[in-house]
Design a protein around this motif. Structure first.
Motif, PDB file in Angstrom:
ATOM      1  N   PHE A  78       0.798  -1.229   0.000  1.00 14.00           N
ATOM      2  CA  PHE A  78       0.000   0.000   0.000  1.00 14.00           C
ATOM      3  C   PHE A  78       0.831   1.280   0.000  1.00 14.00           C
ATOM      4  O   PHE A  78       0.280   2.370  -0.014  1.00 14.00           O
ATOM      5  CB  PHE A  78      -0.914   0.036   1.237  1.00 14.00           C
ATOM      6  N   GLY A  79       2.147   1.169   0.064  1.00 17.67           N
ATOM      7  CA  GLY A  79       2.950   2.367   0.268  1.00 17.67           C
ATOM      8  C   GLY A  79       3.891   2.674  -0.876  1.00 17.67           C
ATOM      9  O   GLY A  79       3.533   2.600  -2.062  1.00 17.67           O
ATOM     10  N   ALA A  80       5.139   2.976  -0.535  1.00 17.64           N
ATOM     11  CA  ALA A  80       6.120   3.489  -1.498  1.00 17.64           C
ATOM     12  C   ALA A  80       6.585   2.451  -2.510  1.00 17.64           C
ATOM     13  O   ALA A  80       7.220   2.800  -3.500  1.00 17.64           O
ATOM     14  CB  ALA A  80       7.329   4.034  -0.732  1.00 17.64           C
ATOM     15  N   GLY A  81       6.255   1.170  -2.283  1.00 15.41           N
ATOM     16  CA  GLY A  81       6.739   0.131  -3.197  1.00 15.41           C
ATOM     17  C   GLY A  81       5.630  -0.554  -3.962  1.00 15.41           C
ATOM     18  O   GLY A  81       5.821  -1.634  -4.513  1.00 15.41           O
ATOM     19  N   ARG A  82       4.457   0.063  -4.023  1.00 20.19           N
ATOM     20  CA  ARG A  82       3.301  -0.667  -4.567  1.00 20.19           C
ATOM     21  C   ARG A  82       3.398  -0.983  -6.045  1.00 20.19           C
ATOM     22  O   ARG A  82       2.698  -1.864  -6.526  1.00 20.19           O
ATOM     23  CB  ARG A  82       1.988   0.037  -4.235  1.00 20.19           C
TER      24      ARG A  82
ATOM     25  N   LEU B 234      11.783  -5.067  -3.454  1.00 17.40           N
ATOM     26  CA  LEU B 234      11.905  -3.908  -2.561  1.00 17.40           C
ATOM     27  C   LEU B 234      12.827  -4.230  -1.389  1.00 17.40           C
ATOM     28  O   LEU B 234      12.833  -5.347  -0.880  1.00 17.40           O
ATOM     29  CB  LEU B 234      10.494  -3.575  -2.069  1.00 17.40           C
ATOM     30  N   LEU B 235      13.616  -3.230  -1.007  1.00 16.27           N
ATOM     31  CA  LEU B 235      14.396  -3.318   0.228  1.00 16.27           C
ATOM     32  C   LEU B 235      13.892  -2.225   1.165  1.00 16.27           C
ATOM     33  O   LEU B 235      13.910  -1.045   0.805  1.00 16.27           O
ATOM     34  CB  LEU B 235      15.895  -3.111  -0.078  1.00 16.27           C
ATOM     35  N   GLY B 236      13.404  -2.627   2.322  1.00 15.64           N
ATOM     36  CA  GLY B 236      12.976  -1.655   3.329  1.00 15.64           C
ATOM     37  C   GLY B 236      14.120  -1.432   4.306  1.00 15.64           C
ATOM     38  O   GLY B 236      14.700  -2.383   4.811  1.00 15.64           O
ATOM     39  N   VAL B 237      14.467  -0.162   4.534  1.00 15.31           N
ATOM     40  CA  VAL B 237      15.531   0.181   5.480  1.00 15.31           C
ATOM     41  C   VAL B 237      14.911   1.041   6.575  1.00 15.31           C
ATOM     42  O   VAL B 237      14.436   2.149   6.300  1.00 15.31           O
ATOM     43  CB  VAL B 237      16.676   0.952   4.779  1.00 15.31           C
ATOM     44  N   PHE B 238      14.856   0.506   7.799  1.00 20.72           N
ATOM     45  CA  PHE B 238      14.183   1.206   8.892  1.00 20.72           C
ATOM     46  C   PHE B 238      15.225   1.814   9.815  1.00 20.72           C
ATOM     47  O   PHE B 238      15.831   1.139  10.637  1.00 20.72           O
ATOM     48  CB  PHE B 238      13.198   0.263   9.588  1.00 20.72           C
ATOM     49  N   TRP B 239      15.423   3.121   9.608  1.00 16.55           N
ATOM     50  CA  TRP B 239      16.487   3.863  10.260  1.00 16.55           C
ATOM     51  C   TRP B 239      15.931   4.528  11.515  1.00 16.55           C
ATOM     52  O   TRP B 239      15.246   5.547  11.431  1.00 16.55           O
ATOM     53  CB  TRP B 239      17.027   4.896   9.267  1.00 16.55           C
ATOM     54  N   GLY B 240      16.210   3.892  12.666  1.00 15.09           N
ATOM     55  CA  GLY B 240      15.732   4.417  13.937  1.00 15.09           C
ATOM     56  C   GLY B 240      16.758   4.131  15.012  1.00 15.09           C
ATOM     57  O   GLY B 240      17.956   4.327  14.782  1.00 15.09           O
ATOM     58  N   THR B 241      16.286   3.649  16.164  1.00 10.21           N
ATOM     59  CA  THR B 241      17.184   3.297  17.267  1.00 10.21           C
ATOM     60  C   THR B 241      18.295   2.381  16.766  1.00 10.21           C
ATOM     61  O   THR B 241      19.463   2.555  17.084  1.00 10.21           O
ATOM     62  CB  THR B 241      16.396   2.576  18.380  1.00 10.21           C
ATOM     63  N   GLY B 242      17.890   1.378  15.989  1.00  7.20           N
ATOM     64  CA  GLY B 242      18.835   0.538  15.259  1.00  7.20           C
ATOM     65  C   GLY B 242      18.569   0.747  13.779  1.00  7.20           C
ATOM     66  O   GLY B 242      17.910   1.709  13.400  1.00  7.20           O
ATOM     67  N   VAL B 243      19.123  -0.142  12.937  1.00  5.18           N
ATOM     68  CA  VAL B 243      18.807  -0.086  11.508  1.00  5.18           C
ATOM     69  C   VAL B 243      18.295  -1.462  11.103  1.00  5.18           C
ATOM     70  O   VAL B 243      19.073  -2.427  11.055  1.00  5.18           O
ATOM     71  CB  VAL B 243      20.039   0.312  10.656  1.00  5.18           C
TER      72      VAL B 243
ATOM     73  N   LEU C 214      12.941  -7.475   3.153  1.00  6.15           N
ATOM     74  CA  LEU C 214      13.122  -7.746   1.730  1.00  6.15           C
ATOM     75  C   LEU C 214      11.873  -8.344   1.088  1.00  6.15           C
ATOM     76  O   LEU C 214      11.261  -9.253   1.651  1.00  6.15           O
ATOM     77  CB  LEU C 214      14.231  -8.788   1.550  1.00  6.15           C
ATOM     78  N   ILE C 215      11.543  -7.842  -0.091  1.00  3.41           N
ATOM     79  CA  ILE C 215      10.540  -8.488  -0.944  1.00  3.41           C
ATOM     80  C   ILE C 215      11.241  -8.772  -2.264  1.00  3.41           C
ATOM     81  O   ILE C 215      11.779  -7.855  -2.890  1.00  3.41           O
ATOM     82  CB  ILE C 215       9.338  -7.549  -1.231  1.00  3.41           C
ATOM     83  N   LEU C 216      11.256 -10.031  -2.673  1.00  3.96           N
ATOM     84  CA  LEU C 216      11.880 -10.404  -3.943  1.00  3.96           C
ATOM     85  C   LEU C 216      10.849 -11.120  -4.805  1.00  3.96           C
ATOM     86  O   LEU C 216      10.182 -12.042  -4.332  1.00  3.96           O
ATOM     87  CB  LEU C 216      13.092 -11.321  -3.696  1.00  3.96           C
ATOM     88  N   ASP C 217      10.689 -10.664  -6.051  1.00  3.92           N
ATOM     89  CA  ASP C 217       9.683 -11.257  -6.935  1.00  3.92           C
ATOM     90  C   ASP C 217       8.304 -11.306  -6.283  1.00  3.92           C
ATOM     91  O   ASP C 217       7.583 -12.293  -6.416  1.00  3.92           O
ATOM     92  CB  ASP C 217      10.093 -12.682  -7.353  1.00  3.92           C
ATOM     93  N   GLY C 218       7.967 -10.274  -5.563  1.00  3.71           N
ATOM     94  CA  GLY C 218       6.633 -10.172  -4.977  1.00  3.71           C
ATOM     95  C   GLY C 218       6.425 -10.927  -3.682  1.00  3.71           C
ATOM     96  O   GLY C 218       5.351 -10.874  -3.104  1.00  3.71           O
TER      97      GLY C 218
END
Ligand SMILES: [Zn+2]
Length: 326
Positions: A126-130, A135-144, A148-152
């Motif tokens: 529903f978001g930036a990769g629709r 897709l590679l999601g990188v969650f940059w917060g307290t840690g990193v 991964l989504i590969l071929d859906g």
């Protein structure tokens, strides 16, 4: 209308949503602070309160939900519905049957998933990769954190894939919270950035970071504190942020060299707070390390912002308890 409950269980706050997957709409949302003590039972109470708040806003009670999903830190076992070794949660080491506890209290089937995985899935659906298939999601917060989504399809490897925070960006580099050296997180994790800011301050450097922290009544350097200091052109803050961006550039580019994903989504507290201009800076920092540098991936900020984790958790319940729709 079949609607789902989603809970994002973080170390500082719990975010709840009531989500309508067919209409792609958030019908209700609520937040509760994560308890600092009282172990799993106290956390369950807070999760139930948050979900009840979101349901009330949607004009319903939790027993009307078709399913509840929780994105949790620690070791999640979806088949057993348990969470163990959640170091950011109070007294939570032994496996605790979180799904069963929530199911009973809320009157709807509950499912557990990994917090980063569900946030990645939400951005993919529903978001930036629709429009992407990888897709590679990188969650940059307290840690990193990374997802991964590969071929859906989500890629978990043997269960531990996606740990982009522990990609080595410098051999024999800075000490990471994981005990190893040179990990991306050792440069870009907010906790590590704060450690560096404190050390350099002890060595006599000047900064407004800790003054802003106290003014905001915070106990540590939150994303908002970093953002404010950067906006005020605080030299030390800018220097530490730039060091984090360079490390993100090297780590994310290395992952892209291996996987060639279409889209990189930058989320997490710092990622969402710094927003689109930061996605551009990270892409710039990736560039010197990209093997096929004439065809970089698209780098975007998480479109679902702070709600991505909770929306992804709601989708989790849909996958596990599918509805037959007419
Ligand atoms: Zn590490």
């Amino acid at each position: 209308m079949p609607v789902r409950g989603g809970l994002d269980l973080g170390g500082t706050k719990i975010q709840a949503v009531v989500f309508d997957p067919a209409g792609e709409r958030v019908l209700g949302q609520a937040r509760e602070p994560t308890p600092h003590e009282g172990g799993p039972p106290a956390v369950v109470d807070a999760l139930v309160d948050a979900l009840r708040g979101a349901a009330a806003q949607a004009g319903m009670t939790t027993d009307r939900l078709d399913g509840i999903g929780v994105g949790s830190p620690g070791e999640t076992d979806p088949s057993a519905g348990t969470v163990a070794h959640a170091n950011n949660l109070p007294d939570w080491d032994e496996p605790f049957a979180l799904a069963a506890a929530l199911s009973e209290r809320c009157g709807a089937p509950a499912t557990i998933g990994n917090d980063v995985d569900v946030a990645t899935q939400a951005e993919f659906e529903f978001g930036a990769g629709r429009e992407a298939s990888s897709l590679l999601g990188v969650f940059w917060g307290t840690g990193v954190g990374g997802g991964l989504i590969l071929d859906g399809e989500p890629w978990h490897g043997r269960g531990a894939a996606g740990e982009i925070g522990h990609m080595v960006v410098k051999i024999d580099g800075a000490r990471c919270a994981c005990g190893r050296r040179g990990c991306l997180e050792a440069y870009a994790g907010r906790r590590q950035m704060e450690t560096r800011a404190r050390r350099l301050t002890d060595e006599g450097r000047k900064t407004s970071l800790f003054k802003i922290m106290r003014e905001r009544g915070r106990e540590n350097l939150s994303s908002g504190v970093w953002y404010r200091a950067a906006a005020e052109n605080d030299e030390l803050a800018l220097e530490i942020i730039e060091r984090a961006v360079q490390a993100l550039g090297a780590g994310v580019a290395s992952a892209v060299n291996l996987l060639d994903v279409e889209v990189v989504v930058i989320g997490g507290g710092l990622g969402v707070r710094f927003g689109a201009p930061m996605a551009g800076r990270i892409l710039q920092a990736m560039h010197p390390h990209l093997f096929f540098d004439r065809r970089p991936p698209t780098v975007r900020v998480a479109a679902l912002g702070d709600l991505g984790g909770a929306i992804g958790a709601a989708l989790l319940s849909e996958r596990v308890h599918p509805l037959t729709r007419a």
